[in-house]
Design a protein around this motif. Structure first.
Motif, PDB file in Angstrom:
ATOM      1  N   ALA A   1      -8.571  27.426 -17.905  1.00 21.63           N
ATOM      2  CA  ALA A   1      -7.379  28.379 -18.459  1.00 21.63           C
ATOM      3  C   ALA A   1      -6.320  29.020 -17.159  1.00 21.63           C
ATOM      4  CB  ALA A   1      -7.888  29.790 -19.396  1.00 21.63           C
ATOM      5  N   LEU A   2      -5.234  28.794 -17.425  1.00 22.76           N
ATOM      6  CA  LEU A   2      -4.219  29.522 -16.871  1.00 22.76           C
ATOM      7  C   LEU A   2      -3.360  30.473 -17.583  1.00 22.76           C
ATOM      8  CD1 LEU A   2      -2.041  28.781 -14.541  1.00 22.76           C
ATOM      9  CD2 LEU A   2      -0.575  27.537 -15.972  1.00 22.76           C
ATOM     10  N   PHE A   3      -3.340  31.407 -16.745  1.00 21.94           N
ATOM     11  CA  PHE A   3      -2.756  32.848 -17.401  1.00 21.94           C
ATOM     12  C   PHE A   3      -1.239  32.892 -17.377  1.00 21.94           C
ATOM     13  CE2 PHE A   3      -6.903  34.878 -15.698  1.00 21.94           C
ATOM     14  CZ  PHE A   3      -7.572  34.379 -16.782  1.00 21.94           C
ATOM     15  N   VAL A   4      -0.758  33.466 -18.402  1.00 27.48           N
ATOM     16  CA  VAL A   4       0.819  33.555 -18.521  1.00 27.48           C
ATOM     17  C   VAL A   4       1.040  34.977 -19.069  1.00 27.48           C
ATOM     18  CG1 VAL A   4       2.963  32.857 -19.605  1.00 27.48           C
ATOM     19  CG2 VAL A   4       1.050  31.156 -19.198  1.00 27.48           C
ATOM     20  N   ASP A   5       2.059  35.716 -18.295  1.00 28.43           N
ATOM     21  CA  ASP A   5       2.086  37.222 -18.586  1.00 28.43           C
ATOM     22  C   ASP A   5       3.016  37.274 -19.737  1.00 28.43           C
ATOM     23  OD1 ASP A   5       4.618  36.955 -17.720  1.00 28.43           O
ATOM     24  OD2 ASP A   5       4.488  37.914 -15.761  1.00 28.43           O
ATOM     25  N   GLY A   6       3.043  38.646 -19.975  1.00 29.12           N
ATOM     26  CA  GLY A   6       3.952  38.910 -21.190  1.00 29.12           C
ATOM     27  C   GLY A   6       5.454  38.368 -21.480  1.00 29.12           C
ATOM     28  N   ARG A  43       8.101  20.214  -1.236  1.00 25.91           N
ATOM     29  CA  ARG A  43       8.141  21.747  -1.392  1.00 25.91           C
ATOM     30  C   ARG A  43       7.060  22.008  -2.273  1.00 25.91           C
ATOM     31  NH1 ARG A  43      11.597  25.824   0.128  1.00 25.91           N
ATOM     32  NH2 ARG A  43      12.995  24.068   0.890  1.00 25.91           N
ATOM     33  N   ILE A  44       6.077  23.001  -1.776  1.00 27.75           N
ATOM     34  CA  ILE A  44       5.184  23.702  -2.557  1.00 27.75           C
ATOM     35  C   ILE A  44       5.628  25.055  -3.204  1.00 27.75           C
ATOM     36  CG2 ILE A  44       2.827  24.455  -2.843  1.00 27.75           C
ATOM     37  CD1 ILE A  44       3.054  21.659  -2.078  1.00 27.75           C
ATOM     38  N   VAL A  45       5.755  25.067  -4.420  1.00 31.96           N
ATOM     39  CA  VAL A  45       6.352  26.236  -5.155  1.00 31.96           C
ATOM     40  C   VAL A  45       5.224  27.295  -5.788  1.00 31.96           C
ATOM     41  CG1 VAL A  45       8.089  27.110  -6.667  1.00 31.96           C
ATOM     42  CG2 VAL A  45       8.326  24.941  -5.896  1.00 31.96           C
ATOM     43  N   TRP A  46       5.093  28.518  -5.322  1.00 24.60           N
ATOM     44  CA  TRP A  46       3.948  29.315  -5.657  1.00 24.60           C
ATOM     45  C   TRP A  46       4.705  30.138  -7.023  1.00 24.60           C
ATOM     46  CZ3 TRP A  46      -0.565  27.672  -4.014  1.00 24.60           C
ATOM     47  CH2 TRP A  46      -0.700  27.096  -2.776  1.00 24.60           C
ATOM     48  N   PRO A  47       3.853  30.355  -8.026  1.00 24.54           N
ATOM     49  CA  PRO A  47       4.441  31.417  -8.871  1.00 24.54           C
ATOM     50  C   PRO A  47       4.427  32.778  -8.335  1.00 24.54           C
ATOM     51  CG  PRO A  47       2.040  30.860  -9.583  1.00 24.54           C
ATOM     52  CD  PRO A  47       2.715  29.719  -8.284  1.00 24.54           C
ATOM     53  N   GLN A  48       5.574  33.561  -8.950  1.00 23.74           N
ATOM     54  CA  GLN A  48       5.730  34.983  -8.491  1.00 23.74           C
ATOM     55  C   GLN A  48       5.346  35.723 -10.001  1.00 23.74           C
ATOM     56  OE1 GLN A  48       9.457  36.253  -7.259  1.00 23.74           O
ATOM     57  NE2 GLN A  48       8.545  37.169  -5.867  1.00 23.74           N
ATOM     58  N   ALA A  49       4.293  36.502 -10.195  1.00 24.13           N
ATOM     59  CA  ALA A  49       3.971  37.238 -11.277  1.00 24.13           C
ATOM     60  C   ALA A  49       2.790  38.212 -10.762  1.00 24.13           C
ATOM     61  CB  ALA A  49       3.597  36.433 -12.381  1.00 24.13           C
ATOM     62  N   PRO A  50       2.612  39.256 -11.444  1.00 23.22           N
ATOM     63  CA  PRO A  50       1.511  40.149 -11.207  1.00 23.22           C
ATOM     64  C   PRO A  50       0.276  38.966 -11.122  1.00 23.22           C
ATOM     65  CG  PRO A  50       2.866  41.242 -12.991  1.00 23.22           C
ATOM     66  CD  PRO A  50       3.063  39.849 -12.897  1.00 23.22           C
ATOM     67  N   MET A  51      -0.428  39.091  -9.905  1.00 26.93           N
ATOM     68  CA  MET A  51      -1.842  38.234  -9.854  1.00 26.93           C
ATOM     69  C   MET A  51      -2.328  38.662  -8.466  1.00 26.93           C
ATOM     70  SD  MET A  51       0.499  35.197  -8.521  1.00 26.93           S
ATOM     71  CE  MET A  51      -0.553  34.144  -7.861  1.00 26.93           C
ATOM     72  N   LEU A  52      -3.259  37.958  -8.339  1.00 27.92           N
ATOM     73  CA  LEU A  52      -4.019  38.185  -7.083  1.00 27.92           C
ATOM     74  C   LEU A  52      -3.474  37.099  -5.898  1.00 27.92           C
ATOM     75  CD1 LEU A  52      -6.808  39.346  -5.418  1.00 27.92           C
ATOM     76  CD2 LEU A  52      -7.866  37.218  -6.221  1.00 27.92           C
ATOM     77  N   ALA A  53      -3.266  37.739  -4.708  1.00 29.70           N
ATOM     78  CA  ALA A  53      -2.759  36.990  -3.687  1.00 29.70           C
ATOM     79  C   ALA A  53      -3.823  36.121  -3.138  1.00 29.70           C
ATOM     80  CB  ALA A  53      -2.029  37.827  -2.643  1.00 29.70           C
ATOM     81  N   GLY A  54      -4.124  35.040  -3.417  1.00 29.60           N
ATOM     82  CA  GLY A  54      -5.316  34.236  -2.806  1.00 29.60           C
ATOM     83  C   GLY A  54      -5.141  33.802  -1.565  1.00 29.60           C
ATOM     84  N   VAL A  55      -6.598  33.969  -0.918  1.00 31.92           N
ATOM     85  CA  VAL A  55      -6.527  33.722   0.610  1.00 31.92           C
ATOM     86  C   VAL A  55      -6.408  32.311   0.853  1.00 31.92           C
ATOM     87  CG1 VAL A  55      -8.297  33.650   2.564  1.00 31.92           C
ATOM     88  CG2 VAL A  55      -7.983  35.839   0.951  1.00 31.92           C
ATOM     89  N   THR A  56      -7.002  31.462  -0.029  1.00 30.59           N
ATOM     90  CA  THR A  56      -6.588  30.105   0.173  1.00 30.59           C
ATOM     91  C   THR A  56      -5.318  29.495   0.101  1.00 30.59           C
ATOM     92  OG1 THR A  56      -9.148  29.539  -0.638  1.00 30.59           O
ATOM     93  CG2 THR A  56      -7.400  27.697  -0.610  1.00 30.59           C
ATOM     94  N   GLN A  57      -4.491  30.103  -1.003  1.00 32.73           N
ATOM     95  CA  GLN A  57      -3.051  29.947  -0.945  1.00 32.73           C
ATOM     96  C   GLN A  57      -2.331  30.167   0.309  1.00 32.73           C
ATOM     97  OE1 GLN A  57      -1.313  31.995  -4.179  1.00 32.73           O
ATOM     98  NE2 GLN A  57       0.651  32.044  -3.530  1.00 32.73           N
ATOM     99  N   ALA A  58      -2.764  31.628   0.869  1.00 30.76           N
ATOM    100  CA  ALA A  58      -2.058  31.918   2.173  1.00 30.76           C
ATOM    101  C   ALA A  58      -2.430  31.134   3.298  1.00 30.76           C
ATOM    102  CB  ALA A  58      -2.626  33.395   2.407  1.00 30.76           C
ATOM    103  N   ILE A  59      -3.668  30.369   3.329  1.00 32.62           N
ATOM    104  CA  ILE A  59      -4.102  29.694   4.525  1.00 32.62           C
ATOM    105  C   ILE A  59      -3.226  28.289   4.200  1.00 32.62           C
ATOM    106  CG2 ILE A  59      -6.063  28.256   5.266  1.00 32.62           C
ATOM    107  CD1 ILE A  59      -8.063  30.285   4.332  1.00 32.62           C
ATOM    108  N   ILE A  60      -3.218  27.769   3.047  1.00 32.26           N
ATOM    109  CA  ILE A  60      -2.216  26.588   2.887  1.00 32.26           C
ATOM    110  C   ILE A  60      -0.811  26.932   3.310  1.00 32.26           C
ATOM    111  CG2 ILE A  60      -1.427  25.101   1.189  1.00 32.26           C
ATOM    112  CD1 ILE A  60      -4.228  25.241  -0.351  1.00 32.26           C
ATOM    113  N   THR A  61      -0.459  27.777   2.881  1.00 34.23           N
ATOM    114  CA  THR A  61       0.993  28.177   3.261  1.00 34.23           C
ATOM    115  C   THR A  61       1.269  28.380   4.874  1.00 34.23           C
ATOM    116  OG1 THR A  61       1.378  29.347   1.245  1.00 34.23           O
ATOM    117  CG2 THR A  61       3.004  29.959   3.013  1.00 34.23           C
ATOM    118  N   ARG A  62       0.097  28.943   5.361  1.00 35.14           N
ATOM    119  CA  ARG A  62       0.308  29.071   6.760  1.00 35.14           C
ATOM    120  C   ARG A  62       0.289  27.648   7.490  1.00 35.14           C
ATOM    121  NH1 ARG A  62      -4.445  33.323   8.629  1.00 35.14           N
ATOM    122  NH2 ARG A  62      -3.391  35.185   8.379  1.00 35.14           N
TER     123      ARG A  62
END
Length: 277
Positions: A153-158, A177-196
């Motif tokens: 499941a993928l979460f979608v906010d209000g 380009r990789i586009v990451w979503p911006q919303a209330p969520m957990l800042a994932g470590v793997t996401q940050a490693i990839i971005t680096r």
């Protein structure tokens, strides 16, 4: 599974408290030869959660020491580091002070999947910026997705914005380009490693709000977490993605290009404190 609490064998009382009181936070990751990718990010996550949830943190030096003790003698394993306090309960939650640190070591799990079909559901985790112990909602959403014939499941906010998956972050691909979503969520470590690592493989990135009704405009999408650096998402409900394997291979290369960081703080062993960030 080997469990230590503050470096000592777990007691039945401590384990009973963990089972009965769902207040705390954790982080988990693969350890290889005493090192882990994104360790600085995991340490920062624990520091933030300790201060926010308990009012005090054991500090980086103690975290490192307890982690090193837990994984000593192992070439590869999965380490989970959890924070809790037996002083905090349902009737009296007022305690402020250093939380206990529970380390649990187990064999490293396989990736979540090699490709997935997911369904979007309206849901926002409580205190979504924390990797906390309140997992009822996400497990329930994952069970419901599986029962409906999807993998997850993928979460979608209000506001209709895509945020995160049950156990993972999501990235979208548009061109190079990789586009990451911006919303209330957990800042994932793997996401940050990839971005680096993306600049090292010739890819760019951005973070911006992504509405569910615009996901079909992207060329591809993937999920990522500590056990699964990159897994292509082939459909979100009835929206299909072709996904370019060479490009996703570049994304995984961005992750693997970030060297594992040693858990043992050798500088501290020589008398140099690294509590500052």
């Amino acid at each position: 599974m080997d469990i230590l609490i503050d470096g000592l064998s777990a007691t039945p009382d401590d384990l009973a408290h963990q089972a009965l009181v769902n207040y705390g936070a954790y982080t988990s990751f693969r350890v290889e030869n005493g090192a882990a990718r994104g360790l600085d990010l995991h340490l920062a996550r624990l520091e933030q959660a300790a201060v926010e949830l308990f009012g005090q943190s054991p500090g980086e030096v103690e975290f490192r020491s307890l982690m090193a003790l837990a994984v000593a003698g192992r070439d590869a394993c999965w380490l989970r580091v959890s924070l809790f306090s037996p002083e905090i309960g349902h009737r009296d939650p007022a305690f402020v002070g250093r939380p206990k640190v529970m380390t649990s070591v187990s064999p490293a799990p396989p990736p979540l999947a090699h490709r997935v079909r997911i369904t979007a559901v309206p849901y926002e985790r409580e205190a979504p910026h924390l990797k906390h112990l309140a997992t009822f909602g996400l497990v329930r959403a994952r069970r419901a997705a599986r029962a409906a014939g999807f993998d997850d499941a993928l979460f979608v906010d209000g506001a209709g914005r895509v945020s995160e998956g049950t156990l993972w972050n999501i990235g979208f691909v548009r061109g190079d380009r990789i586009v990451w979503p911006q919303a209330p969520m957990l800042a994932g470590v793997t996401q940050a490693i990839i971005t680096r690592g993306l600049p090292q493989v010739g890819l760019a990135s951005e973070t911006r709000p992504i509405r569910l009704d615009e996901v079909g405009a992207f060329d591809g999408t993937f999920l990522c977490n500590s056990a699964t650096p990159v897994c292509p998402i082939i459909t979100i409900d009835d929206v299909a993605f072709a996904n370019d394997p060479p490009l996703l291979a570049k994304v995984e290369a961005a992750w693997s290009a970030q060297a594992p960081q040693p858990i043992a703080d050798h500088d501290h062993d020589e008398g140099v404190s690294r509590l500052g960030r």
